[in-house]
Design an enzyme around this catalytic site. Structure first.
Site, PDB file in Angstrom:
ATOM      1  N   LYS A  40     -74.380 -31.827  32.984  1.00 27.00           N
ATOM      2  CA  LYS A  40     -74.236 -33.015  33.046  1.00 27.00           C
ATOM      3  C   LYS A  40     -73.042 -33.660  32.177  1.00 27.00           C
ATOM      4  CE  LYS A  40     -78.517 -34.691  33.080  1.00 27.00           C
ATOM      5  NZ  LYS A  40     -79.507 -34.939  32.680  1.00 27.00           N
ATOM      6  N   THR A  59     -76.546 -30.487  37.982  1.00 24.63           N
ATOM      7  CA  THR A  59     -76.882 -29.694  39.490  1.00 24.63           C
ATOM      8  C   THR A  59     -78.331 -29.909  39.395  1.00 24.63           C
ATOM      9  OG1 THR A  59     -76.795 -27.539  38.384  1.00 24.63           O
ATOM     10  CG2 THR A  59     -75.008 -28.289  39.438  1.00 24.63           C
ATOM     11  N   GLU A 110     -78.813 -24.485  43.070  1.00 25.33           N
ATOM     12  CA  GLU A 110     -78.700 -25.731  42.579  1.00 25.33           C
ATOM     13  C   GLU A 110     -77.418 -26.758  43.159  1.00 25.33           C
ATOM     14  OE1 GLU A 110     -76.264 -25.210  38.806  1.00 25.33           O
ATOM     15  OE2 GLU A 110     -76.644 -23.239  38.868  1.00 25.33           O
ATOM     16  N   TYR A 126     -85.990 -35.238  38.009  1.00 23.47           N
ATOM     17  CA  TYR A 126     -86.801 -33.875  37.525  1.00 23.47           C
ATOM     18  C   TYR A 126     -88.222 -34.271  38.052  1.00 23.47           C
ATOM     19  CZ  TYR A 126     -83.348 -32.117  34.366  1.00 23.47           C
ATOM     20  OH  TYR A 126     -82.114 -31.608  33.730  1.00 23.47           O
ATOM     21  N   PHE A 172     -64.576 -16.959  35.958  1.00 22.38           N
ATOM     22  CA  PHE A 172     -63.460 -17.762  35.504  1.00 22.38           C
ATOM     23  C   PHE A 172     -62.967 -17.294  34.174  1.00 22.38           C
ATOM     24  CE2 PHE A 172     -65.324 -19.944  39.076  1.00 22.38           C
ATOM     25  CZ  PHE A 172     -64.235 -20.325  39.814  1.00 22.38           C
TER      26      PHE A 172
HETATM   27  P1  ADP Z   1     -80.374 -28.454  34.285  1.00 25.61           P
HETATM   28  O1  ADP Z   1     -79.746 -27.310  33.327  1.00 25.61           O
HETATM   29  O2  ADP Z   1     -81.867 -28.869  33.859  1.00 25.61           O
HETATM   30  O3  ADP Z   1     -80.366 -28.392  35.784  1.00 25.61           O
HETATM   31  P2  ADP Z   1     -78.074 -30.386  34.488  1.00 25.61           P
HETATM   32  O4  ADP Z   1     -77.289 -30.771  33.490  1.00 25.61           O
HETATM   33  O5  ADP Z   1     -77.647 -29.526  35.707  1.00 25.61           O
HETATM   34  O6  ADP Z   1     -79.520 -29.762  33.887  1.00 25.61           O
HETATM   35  O7  ADP Z   1     -78.562 -31.807  35.061  1.00 25.61           O
HETATM   36  C1  ADP Z   1     -79.266 -31.809  36.418  1.00 25.61           C
HETATM   37  C2  ADP Z   1     -80.451 -33.007  36.442  1.00 25.61           C
HETATM   38  O8  ADP Z   1     -79.424 -34.211  36.298  1.00 25.61           O
HETATM   39  C3  ADP Z   1     -80.945 -33.049  37.516  1.00 25.61           C
HETATM   40  O9  ADP Z   1     -82.153 -32.291  37.632  1.00 25.61           O
HETATM   41  C4  ADP Z   1     -81.197 -34.498  38.079  1.00 25.61           C
HETATM   42  O10 ADP Z   1     -82.321 -34.952  37.598  1.00 25.61           O
HETATM   43  C5  ADP Z   1     -79.980 -35.269  37.195  1.00 25.61           C
HETATM   44  N1  ADP Z   1     -78.996 -35.868  38.022  1.00 25.61           N
HETATM   45  C6  ADP Z   1     -78.561 -36.946  37.948  1.00 25.61           C
HETATM   46  N2  ADP Z   1     -77.407 -37.185  38.551  1.00 25.61           N
HETATM   47  C7  ADP Z   1     -77.298 -35.954  39.381  1.00 25.61           C
HETATM   48  C8  ADP Z   1     -76.606 -35.704  40.828  1.00 25.61           C
HETATM   49  N3  ADP Z   1     -75.284 -36.399  41.094  1.00 25.61           N
HETATM   50  N4  ADP Z   1     -76.547 -34.484  41.210  1.00 25.61           N
HETATM   51  C9  ADP Z   1     -77.723 -33.799  40.680  1.00 25.61           C
HETATM   52  N5  ADP Z   1     -78.610 -33.954  39.731  1.00 25.61           N
HETATM   53  C10 ADP Z   1     -78.114 -35.253  38.967  1.00 25.61           C
HETATM   54  N1  RBF Z   2     -71.088 -20.640  38.538  1.00 20.34           N
HETATM   55  C1  RBF Z   2     -70.177 -19.482  38.579  1.00 20.34           C
HETATM   56  O1  RBF Z   2     -70.593 -18.819  37.947  1.00 20.34           O
HETATM   57  N2  RBF Z   2     -69.081 -19.336  39.492  1.00 20.34           N
HETATM   58  C2  RBF Z   2     -68.820 -20.376  40.546  1.00 20.34           C
HETATM   59  O2  RBF Z   2     -68.003 -19.826  41.052  1.00 20.34           O
HETATM   60  C3  RBF Z   2     -69.591 -21.292  40.541  1.00 20.34           C
HETATM   61  N3  RBF Z   2     -69.193 -22.245  41.434  1.00 20.34           N
HETATM   62  C4  RBF Z   2     -70.175 -23.262  41.609  1.00 20.34           C
HETATM   63  C5  RBF Z   2     -69.622 -24.364  42.443  1.00 20.34           C
HETATM   64  C6  RBF Z   2     -70.237 -25.571  42.488  1.00 20.34           C
HETATM   65  C7  RBF Z   2     -70.227 -26.730  43.647  1.00 20.34           C
HETATM   66  C8  RBF Z   2     -71.228 -25.742  41.640  1.00 20.34           C
HETATM   67  C9  RBF Z   2     -72.351 -27.119  41.761  1.00 20.34           C
HETATM   68  C10 RBF Z   2     -71.779 -24.836  40.817  1.00 20.34           C
HETATM   69  C11 RBF Z   2     -71.123 -23.584  40.504  1.00 20.34           C
HETATM   70  N4  RBF Z   2     -71.370 -22.683  39.825  1.00 20.34           N
HETATM   71  C12 RBF Z   2     -70.692 -21.380  39.400  1.00 20.34           C
HETATM   72  C13 RBF Z   2     -72.599 -22.983  38.761  1.00 20.34           C
HETATM   73  C14 RBF Z   2     -72.202 -23.290  37.368  1.00 20.34           C
HETATM   74  O3  RBF Z   2     -71.725 -22.499  36.725  1.00 20.34           O
HETATM   75  C15 RBF Z   2     -73.509 -24.213  36.908  1.00 20.34           C
HETATM   76  O4  RBF Z   2     -73.622 -25.297  37.652  1.00 20.34           O
HETATM   77  C16 RBF Z   2     -73.239 -24.416  35.519  1.00 20.34           C
HETATM   78  O5  RBF Z   2     -74.661 -24.965  35.123  1.00 20.34           O
HETATM   79  C17 RBF Z   2     -71.872 -25.376  35.249  1.00 20.34           C
HETATM   80  O6  RBF Z   2     -72.013 -25.565  33.739  1.00 20.34           O
HETATM   81 MG    MG Z   3     -78.598 -27.682  36.723  1.00 19.19          MG
END
Ligand code: ADP
Ligand code: RBF
Ligand code: MG
Length: 154
Positions: free
Chosen positions: A21, A27, A79, A91, A109
């Site tokens: 975030k 995600t 995700e 959530y 990467f």
């Molecule tokens: P986590 O490790 O718990 O998944 P993230 O940093 O990936 O934490 O944040 C994910 C959360 O952010 C989602 O579960 C949702 O509640 C919120 N969120 C807010 N905006 C978005 C968005 N555009 N796409 C996906 N999740 C979002």
């Molecule tokens: N994680 C990886 O390790 N390799 C990837 O190629 C990769 N591609 C991603 C592409 C998209 C569109 C998204 C939403 C996530 C991807 N991730 C990938 C996951 C990423 O590591 C994860 O969302 C982390 O939590 C970002 O900090």
């Molecule tokens: Mg997430």
């Protein structure tokens, strides 16, 4: 991939808490039960499609399915980054997605910056491809409640 488009839904769970975030790419993570039911021919990788939170508006999304090689996860995850600015977290809400197309395999990467840049490219590609008439039509078809259960046979 013969199982695309693929429709699924599940309650949004907490992910790995790595601060996606803070990077501007939160995600929403699907629960294990949904990850386990993925058809065998949906390989790990990066996909795009449409998403709706709690039956609300439909937005473009990009999705990562797999083990996040950059972080060397031992657990498979699904995700979705929804291309929309939400006012608050969701959530526990039901996330519905239709996965329409494949973008690229998951990879590792050399830096977090490179991972983030790759995700931004994925978002641009999804934005562009989802504007095609074929995918725009599916947007309307897939989210009508009466069709949900027909799609995946349950
Ligand atoms: P986590 O490790 O718990 O998944 P993230 O940093 O990936 O934490 O944040 C994910 C959360 O952010 C989602 O579960 C949702 O509640 C919120 N969120 C807010 N905006 C978005 C968005 N555009 N796409 C996906 N999740 C979002
Ligand atoms: N994680 C990886 O390790 N390799 C990837 O190629 C990769 N591609 C991603 C592409 C998209 C569109 C998204 C939403 C996530 C991807 N991730 C990938 C996951 C990423 O590591 C994860 O969302 C982390 O939590 C970002 O900090
Ligand atoms: Mg997430």
């Amino acid at each position: 991939m013969k199982t695309l488009p693929f429709f699924c839904r599940g309650k949004v769970v907490r992910g790995f808490g790595r601060g996606s975030k803070e990077l501007g790419i939160p995600t929403a993570n699907f629960p294990d039960s949904v990850v386990e039911r993925l058809p065998a021919d949906i390989s790990t990788g990066i996909y795009f499609g449409w998403a709706s939170v709690g039956g609300g508006d439909i937005h473009k999304m990009v999705m990562s399915i797999g083990w996040n090689p950059y972080y060397k996860n031992t657990k498979k995850s699904m995700e979705a980054h929804i291309i929309h600015k939400f006012k608050e977290d969701f959530y526990g809400d039901v996330l519905s997605v239709v996965i329409l197309g494949y973008i690229r395999p998951e990879r590792s990467f050399n830096s977090l910056d490179s991972l983030v840049a790759a995700i931004h490219n994925d978002i641009e590609e999804a934005q562009r491809r989802l504007d095609s008439p074929e995918y725009r039509k599916l947007r309307d078809d897939f989210f009508t409640p009466t069709r949900d259960h027909i799609l995946n046979g349950h």
